[in-house]
Design a protein around this motif. Structure first.
Motif, PDB file in Angstrom:
ATOM      1  N   ASP A 144       0.812  -1.242   0.158  1.00 22.73           N
ATOM      2  CA  ASP A 144       0.110  -0.099  -0.125  1.00 22.73           C
ATOM      3  C   ASP A 144       0.880   1.331  -0.075  1.00 22.73           C
ATOM      4  N   VAL A 145       1.693   1.145   0.919  1.00 27.26           N
ATOM      5  CA  VAL A 145       2.522   2.615   1.009  1.00 27.26           C
ATOM      6  C   VAL A 145       3.387   2.765  -0.256  1.00 27.26           C
ATOM      7  N   TYR A 146       3.965   1.678  -1.015  1.00 26.72           N
ATOM      8  CA  TYR A 146       4.612   2.090  -2.169  1.00 26.72           C
ATOM      9  C   TYR A 146       3.668   2.310  -3.188  1.00 26.72           C
ATOM     10  N   GLU A 147       2.408   1.959  -3.121  1.00 23.18           N
ATOM     11  CA  GLU A 147       1.428   2.515  -4.109  1.00 23.18           C
ATOM     12  C   GLU A 147       1.029   4.018  -3.926  1.00 23.18           C
ATOM     13  N   ILE A 148       0.992   4.253  -2.838  1.00 27.33           N
ATOM     14  CA  ILE A 148       0.910   5.812  -2.156  1.00 27.33           C
ATOM     15  C   ILE A 148       2.123   6.674  -2.702  1.00 27.33           C
ATOM     16  N   PHE A 149       3.328   6.122  -2.286  1.00 23.34           N
ATOM     17  CA  PHE A 149       4.325   6.808  -2.865  1.00 23.34           C
ATOM     18  C   PHE A 149       5.500   6.109  -3.653  1.00 23.34           C
ATOM     19  N   PRO A 150       5.041   5.975  -4.959  1.00 25.07           N
ATOM     20  CA  PRO A 150       5.976   5.294  -5.987  1.00 25.07           C
ATOM     21  C   PRO A 150       7.279   5.621  -5.879  1.00 25.07           C
ATOM     22  N   ARG A 151       7.597   6.770  -5.615  1.00 20.06           N
ATOM     23  CA  ARG A 151       9.244   7.649  -5.377  1.00 20.06           C
ATOM     24  C   ARG A 151       9.950   6.524  -4.325  1.00 20.06           C
ATOM     25  N   LEU A 152       9.077   6.266  -3.322  1.00 20.90           N
ATOM     26  CA  LEU A 152       9.956   5.516  -2.397  1.00 20.90           C
ATOM     27  C   LEU A 152      10.304   4.099  -2.812  1.00 20.90           C
ATOM     28  N   ALA A 153       9.264   3.337  -3.770  1.00 23.30           N
ATOM     29  CA  ALA A 153       9.637   2.148  -4.212  1.00 23.30           C
ATOM     30  C   ALA A 153      11.021   2.178  -5.185  1.00 23.30           C
ATOM     31  N   GLU A 154      11.107   3.452  -5.788  1.00 22.25           N
ATOM     32  CA  GLU A 154      12.128   3.862  -6.607  1.00 22.25           C
ATOM     33  C   GLU A 154      13.530   3.708  -5.817  1.00 22.25           C
ATOM     34  N   ARG A 155      13.482   4.463  -4.747  1.00 26.74           N
ATOM     35  CA  ARG A 155      14.399   4.660  -3.882  1.00 26.74           C
ATOM     36  C   ARG A 155      14.866   3.704  -2.778  1.00 26.74           C
ATOM     37  N   LYS A 156      14.042   2.671  -2.994  1.00 25.39           N
ATOM     38  CA  LYS A 156      14.306   1.537  -1.773  1.00 25.39           C
ATOM     39  C   LYS A 156      15.224   1.327  -1.146  1.00 25.39           C
ATOM     40  N   SER A 157      16.430   1.169  -1.812  1.00 23.34           N
ATOM     41  CA  SER A 157      17.600   0.597  -1.297  1.00 23.34           C
ATOM     42  C   SER A 157      18.523   1.973  -0.952  1.00 23.34           C
ATOM     43  N   GLN A 158      18.036   3.199  -1.371  1.00 24.88           N
ATOM     44  CA  GLN A 158      19.044   4.467  -0.961  1.00 24.88           C
ATOM     45  C   GLN A 158      19.019   4.620   0.493  1.00 24.88           C
ATOM     46  N   LEU A 159      19.726   5.335   1.184  1.00 25.03           N
ATOM     47  CA  LEU A 159      19.920   5.764   2.597  1.00 25.03           C
ATOM     48  C   LEU A 159      18.869   6.797   2.709  1.00 25.03           C
ATOM     49  N   ALA A 160      18.301   6.699   4.011  1.00 25.95           N
ATOM     50  CA  ALA A 160      17.259   7.946   4.051  1.00 25.95           C
ATOM     51  C   ALA A 160      18.006   9.297   4.118  1.00 25.95           C
ATOM     52  N   GLY A 161      19.182   9.346   4.713  1.00 26.71           N
ATOM     53  CA  GLY A 161      20.111  10.322   4.735  1.00 26.71           C
ATOM     54  C   GLY A 161      20.294  11.205   3.433  1.00 26.71           C
ATOM     55  N   THR A 162      20.120  10.334   2.601  1.00 30.26           N
ATOM     56  CA  THR A 162      20.524  11.062   0.896  1.00 30.26           C
ATOM     57  C   THR A 162      19.497  11.284   0.319  1.00 30.26           C
ATOM     58  N   LEU A 163      18.162  11.486   0.847  1.00 28.78           N
ATOM     59  CA  LEU A 163      16.865  11.663   0.155  1.00 28.78           C
ATOM     60  C   LEU A 163      16.756  13.205   0.280  1.00 28.78           C
TER      61      LEU A 163
ATOM     62  N   MET B 189       7.894  12.093   2.478  1.00 27.12           N
ATOM     63  CA  MET B 189       7.039  10.756   2.150  1.00 27.12           C
ATOM     64  C   MET B 189       7.448   9.574   2.790  1.00 27.12           C
ATOM     65  N   LEU B 190       8.819   9.313   3.312  1.00 25.84           N
ATOM     66  CA  LEU B 190       9.141   8.335   4.052  1.00 25.84           C
ATOM     67  C   LEU B 190       8.734   8.367   5.271  1.00 25.84           C
ATOM     68  N   ALA B 191       8.688   9.516   5.924  1.00 28.67           N
ATOM     69  CA  ALA B 191       8.327   9.845   7.428  1.00 28.67           C
ATOM     70  C   ALA B 191       6.871   9.353   7.396  1.00 28.67           C
ATOM     71  N   ILE B 192       6.026   9.817   6.514  1.00 31.23           N
ATOM     72  CA  ILE B 192       4.595   9.370   6.447  1.00 31.23           C
ATOM     73  C   ILE B 192       4.566   7.720   6.232  1.00 31.23           C
ATOM     74  N   GLY B 193       5.397   7.339   5.205  1.00 35.69           N
ATOM     75  CA  GLY B 193       5.139   6.048   4.870  1.00 35.69           C
ATOM     76  C   GLY B 193       5.588   5.117   6.105  1.00 35.69           C
ATOM     77  N   LYS B 194       6.511   5.492   6.803  1.00 35.46           N
ATOM     78  CA  LYS B 194       7.006   4.840   7.982  1.00 35.46           C
ATOM     79  C   LYS B 194       6.116   4.825   9.025  1.00 35.46           C
ATOM     80  N   ALA B 195       5.299   5.861   9.208  1.00 36.62           N
ATOM     81  CA  ALA B 195       4.209   6.001  10.266  1.00 36.62           C
ATOM     82  C   ALA B 195       3.060   5.060   9.794  1.00 36.62           C
ATOM     83  N   LEU B 196       2.639   5.030   8.507  1.00 40.31           N
ATOM     84  CA  LEU B 196       1.636   4.309   7.976  1.00 40.31           C
ATOM     85  C   LEU B 196       1.983   2.755   8.193  1.00 40.31           C
ATOM     86  N   MET B 197       3.221   2.382   8.019  1.00 43.01           N
ATOM     87  CA  MET B 197       3.350   1.044   8.187  1.00 43.01           C
ATOM     88  C   MET B 197       3.136   0.582   9.690  1.00 43.01           C
TER      89      MET B 197
END
Lengths: 235, 296
Positions: free
Chosen positions: A116-135, A142-150
């Motif tokens: 679901d989260v990857y559907e809401i934020f497709p950008r996160l799916a593209e950046r899956k293996s990137q370190l959060a510090g480099t976003l 998006m990641l903060a919200i996605g993480k909370a939804l998880m």
């Protein structure tokens, strides 16, 4: 859903929140607004027991959560996104999301929530293996919200979601907050962007120097002369 | 001369492996709890005695009892955390270091006194039938089996620890806690529990190092502080953030010390180690392999 009465909180001997009461009904979108230093963040930190509540009661789903350890409050379904630094910079996007579903109640559905989260934020799916510090700032939000939804929140608390973001990204974030509420999650947010916030929420509390000074449905607040003068800089 | 140099380099590398394991444990407790446990070396010492008595009283091989010693010192770690360090981690990060120094210096004195009382001040070494055996390369370089174990175990420990931290959910929780404990608790992580387990693993690793010290070298009640200091040097050399970097830095420190003792005399080995330490600190303050943060 959440009922706070006569809350007092602060740091050590320094009390910054006095006698604050507010309520978030199930399915509602409520804001606490106010300027810097009004005690908004401290109120939220007391809610999650990151600072101890000095006085008052906090009830979540009808049960007191005063003195309950933070991670157990999260386990009960009350999730907070802190202002800035809301993701683990040294972990990848995928690992941040997986950790989001750390609680027992969220872990069972980790895979479906992730889809679901990857559907809401497709950008996160593209950046899956990137370190959060480099976003970028927007992606990190998006990641903060996605993480909370998880974490499968029943109620989501956001501390200044607009902080440090470009206007267009703030707009996207607010749209996302509305979408989360439409999915049945109760939302409490703290904001300094008063005008945009009042357009978004159902009900708001104005906090000044640690006290609630005005409260009401957001449509009423938008026309309230005190709010207009102090926060909307309109004549 | 060439023989002496190579032999010293080999001996240095082997002791460097143990520096690495001691430093792994210290880096874990420092990186996660933000406490500096200067009594880490005393846990090495106690682990050494555990292996020694398991061997002399029960005839158990020190290499086979490594998991057992790990578990014993791990358990001791949970006790020390619950009695002492639990109260330190209540403070903010800045205060933790100072308070943990005071507490763990006290612990150094207490553990040393207990060790003298229980085990006497004598040097103890485990003498197995393979203690005097060595792999002889090209006719003259001796690689003693008992000491090689140190380097091998260090590498295994580093890979296990990296696997735990990078590949498991619990490990991600540990790294998250290390980076930002408040965010970790908002994520639903029981930060206190992570602290206790990380501290206990740190202690257990010290115990493992102790086993290897009493097998390849010797233990006495006063060895602790020396190991703690070496581990601190290794951590600053390596930087936090890479476990295999720490083992590599440990081996490097051992190697430099070994070579220095040939060229300059063994009196200078400690000095040369500190010079290397200062040079690295001036040119790469984040350490040779560090990521620049103070988290694991």
């Amino acid at each position: 859903m959440l009922k706070v009465e006569n809350l007092g909180a602060g740091y050590g001997d320094l009390q910054v929140v006095w006698d604050v009461s507010f309520e978030v009904p199930a399915g509602a979108l409520v804001a606490i607004i106010g300027s810097n230093g009004a005690g908004k963040t401290t109120t939220l930190r007391a809610l999650m027991n990151l600072v101890p509540a000095m006085a008052g009661t906090i009830e979540f789903k009808g049960e007191s959560i005063v003195g309950v350890p933070t991670h157990q409050i999260v386990e009960r379904g009350l999730i907070m996104i802190p202002e800035s630094r809301a993701t683990f910079a040294s972990l990848s996007v995928a690992d941040n999301l997986a950790l989001g579903a750390y609680t027992k109640r969220a872990r069972r559905d980790r895979q479906t929530t992730l889809t679901d989260v990857y559907e809401i934020f497709p950008r996160l799916a593209e950046r899956k293996s990137q370190l959060a510090g480099t976003l970028s700032g927007g992606e990190r939000q998006m990641l903060a919200i996605g993480k909370a939804l998880m974490a499968r929140p029943e109620m989501l608390v956001l501390d200044e979601p607009s902080l440090g973001l470009a206007p267009i990204i703030v707009e996207n974030t607010f749209d996302e907050i509305r979408a989360i509420r439409d999915r049945g999650v109760s939302v409490l947010m703290v904001e300094q962007h008063v005008e945009a916030t009042l357009e978004l929420v159902d009900y708001a509390y104005v906090l000044e120097l640690g006290h609630v000074v005005i409260e009401g449905p957001s449509s009423d607040l938008m026309t309230d002369p005190r709010v207009r003068e102090a926060y909307l800089s309109l004549q | 001369m060439r023989q002496l140099i190579i032999q010293s380099a080999v001996s240095g590398l082997l002791v460097g492996g143990i520096y690495g394991i001691v430093a792994l444990g210290l880096a874990l407790s420092f990186g996660v709890l933000k406490v500096l446990n200067v009594a880490h070396g005393e846990l090495v010492m106690l682990g050494g005695y555990a292996a020694f008595f398991l061997f002399t009283n029960m005839g158990l091989d020190p290499l086979l009892t490594i998991p057992l010693v790990f578990i014993c010192v791990f358990a001791l770690g949970t006790v020390l955390y619950s009695l002492l360090f639990k109260f330190v981690v209540r403070f903010d990060i800045e205060t933790r270091i100072k308070n943990s120094l005071l507490i763990s210096f006290g612990l150094v004195l207490i553990l040393q006194a207990i060790a003298v009382f229980l085990f006497s001040g004598d040097d103890r070494t485990i003498v197995t039938e393979y203690s005097s055996k060595a792999l002889v390369v090209t006719g003259w370089v001796r690689i003693p089996w008992a000491r090689s174990a140190g380097l091998v175990v260090a590498v295994i420990a580093a890979f296990l620890l990296e696997w735990l931290l990078n590949r498991t959910t619990f490990g991600h929780a540990v790294r998250g806690t290390s980076e930002d404990w408040a965010l970790a608790s908002l994520t639903g992580i029981n930060v206190r529990r992570v602290y206790m387990i990380a501290f206990a693993i740190s202690a257990g690793l010290a115990g493992v190092a102790g086993s290897l010290v009493s097998l390849g070298y010797s233990v006495s009640p006063s060895i602790g502080l020396g190991w703690t200091l070496k581990a601190l040097i290794v951590i600053v050399l390596a930087g936090l953030g890479s476990m295999r970097g720490i083992v590599l830095a440990g081996a490097l420190l051992g190697l430099v010390e070994g070579l220095a003792s040939v060229w300059l005399g063994s009196a200078y080995r400690g000095v040369v180690a500190l010079v290397v330490f200062l040079v690295v600190l001036s040119f790469r303050p984040q350490g040779l392999f560090g990521r620049g943060g103070n988290h694991v």
